[in-house]
Design a protein around this motif. Structure first.
Motif, PDB file in Angstrom:
ATOM      1  N   MET A 136     -15.365  10.896  81.069  1.00 22.55           N
ATOM      2  CA  MET A 136     -15.785  10.141  82.242  1.00 22.55           C
ATOM      3  C   MET A 136     -17.155  10.650  82.660  1.00 22.55           C
ATOM      4  O   MET A 136     -17.378  11.864  82.731  1.00 22.55           O
ATOM      5  N   VAL A 145     -16.338   5.216  81.342  1.00 21.16           N
ATOM      6  CA  VAL A 145     -15.462   5.962  80.443  1.00 21.16           C
ATOM      7  C   VAL A 145     -15.945   5.737  79.019  1.00 21.16           C
ATOM      8  O   VAL A 145     -16.276   4.610  78.630  1.00 21.16           O
ATOM      9  N   ASN A 158     -15.903   1.807  84.972  1.00 19.59           N
ATOM     10  CA  ASN A 158     -14.723   2.404  85.613  1.00 19.59           C
ATOM     11  C   ASN A 158     -14.730   2.097  87.112  1.00 19.59           C
ATOM     12  O   ASN A 158     -15.211   2.890  87.920  1.00 19.59           O
ATOM     13  N   LEU A 163      -9.748   8.918  85.785  1.00 26.07           N
ATOM     14  CA  LEU A 163      -9.406   8.949  84.368  1.00 26.07           C
ATOM     15  C   LEU A 163      -8.340  10.013  84.154  1.00 26.07           C
ATOM     16  O   LEU A 163      -8.401  11.088  84.766  1.00 26.07           O
ATOM     17  N   PHE A 169      -8.232   3.633  77.907  1.00 31.30           N
ATOM     18  CA  PHE A 169      -8.575   3.244  79.268  1.00 31.30           C
ATOM     19  C   PHE A 169      -8.222   1.789  79.611  1.00 31.30           C
ATOM     20  O   PHE A 169      -7.746   1.528  80.726  1.00 31.30           O
TER      21      PHE A 169
END
Length: 313
Positions: A136, A145, A158, A163, A169
């Motif tokens: 991240m 990410v 993100n 995270l 993700f």
């Protein structure tokens, strides 16, 4: 397992959850410390948590002097690194954090730098193979990410500011939709108009919020707590550690066999505005601070500070 969070466009940090320490320290890498394998003789100064091997900082997380921060989190079974490829920027995974933080001032600059990146499987040493990670990256405006998988290098916006670990993700973003009914407000009776149902306790709007320590549940829980956290002016740091505390792993709750237990070894927070790295270890209640701009940023030698681990009541 780990959890990383960005908060209030100023704070970024993580919990590092594992069953043993690797001798990590707070490490400041000055501008003139050489990174010959990346062709960087000069770069931005970096401050964060790292394991130092053969005078090389293997960073877990940290920030640079420009206010860009980054953390690597376990991504076992999904992380796939490539062989060096001609025409690409071949960077071993263990050098990824200083490669980004050493050159970039913002997430936008990092995104542009990643366009020709090939994260390689070259080990640091024969007895130190590459760790399976995803990352991240955050500044004071946004976060992304980065995942290197079988399909290649993936970069995701993100919007959640959180995270954790497996799965990849996109799954975590999709999984959030299952919890759209959760609220920090008092719930309303939607069960039946014919029944006079009322909450009998505070906090019932969040019934269904996962409480286990799996990466999927920690993602949901930390995202909910972050989204609803309220902090007064000047109190964001304290609130940030409370957010991380909502997914902290107490010793004894996650058994790994052979007497091993996963715990939150440390929690960290980068103040991207003031250049201060804060951390708290499992056995110490107190928070310790390291200030980047009190160091000699122009030097050539690593500045290594052992962690404060003694009990502090």
């Amino acid at each position: 397992m780990c959890t990383a969070v960005s908060y209030k466009n100023r704070y970024f940090g993580r919990n590092l959850d594992f069953d043993r320490s690797f001798g990590e320290s707070v490490v400041m890498t000055p501008r003139q410390f050489p990174f010959p394998e990346m062709g960087m003789e000069t770069h931005h100064a970096i401050l964060g948590m790292a394991h130092v091997s053969e005078n090389y900082p293997l960073y877990y997380d940290g920030m640079n002097e420009k206010g860009l921060a980054m953390a690597g989190l376990l991504f076992s079974g999904n992380a796939v690194y490539q062989k060096p490829a001609e025409g690409k920027e071949n960077i071993p995974s263990w050098a990824f954090i200083p490669w980004v933080l050493g050159q970039c001032e913002s997430v936008l600059e990092a995104e542009n730098l990643l366009k020709n990146l090939n994260l390689t499987d070259v080990p640091f040493r024969e007895n130190l193979p590459p760790a399976a990670l995803h990352w991240m990256i955050a500044d004071r405006k946004r976060s992304i990410v980065v995942e290197s998988t079988q399909e290649g290098l993936q970069v995701y916006e993100n919007p959640v500011g959180v995270l954790t670990n497996n799965p990849p993700f996109p799954f975590h973003l999709k999984n959030l939709h299952q919890y759209l009914n959760l609220t920090a407000e008092e719930p309303e009776n939607r069960f039946s108009e014919e029944l006079q149902l009322q909450p009998f306790s505070r906090g019932m709007g969040a019934i269904g919020l996962p409480g286990d320590w799996s990466s999927v549940s920690r993602f949901i829980r930390s995202a909910f707590v972050r989204a609803h956290s309220v902090s007064e002016e000047g109190d964001g740091l304290r609130q940030f550690f409370h957010i991380l505390g909502s997914v902290e792993q107490p010793r004894g709750c996650v058994h790994l066999g052979e007497g091993r237990q996963e715990v939150t070894l440390y929690s960290s927070c980068c103040d991207l505005e003031r250049g201060i790295y804060y951390y708290q270890t499992y056995d110490r209640f107190g928070v310790t601070a390291a200030e980047l701009f009190l160091s000699d940023l122009t030097g050539t030698a690593l500045q290594i500070t052992p962690l404060q681990k003694n009990a502090d009541f």
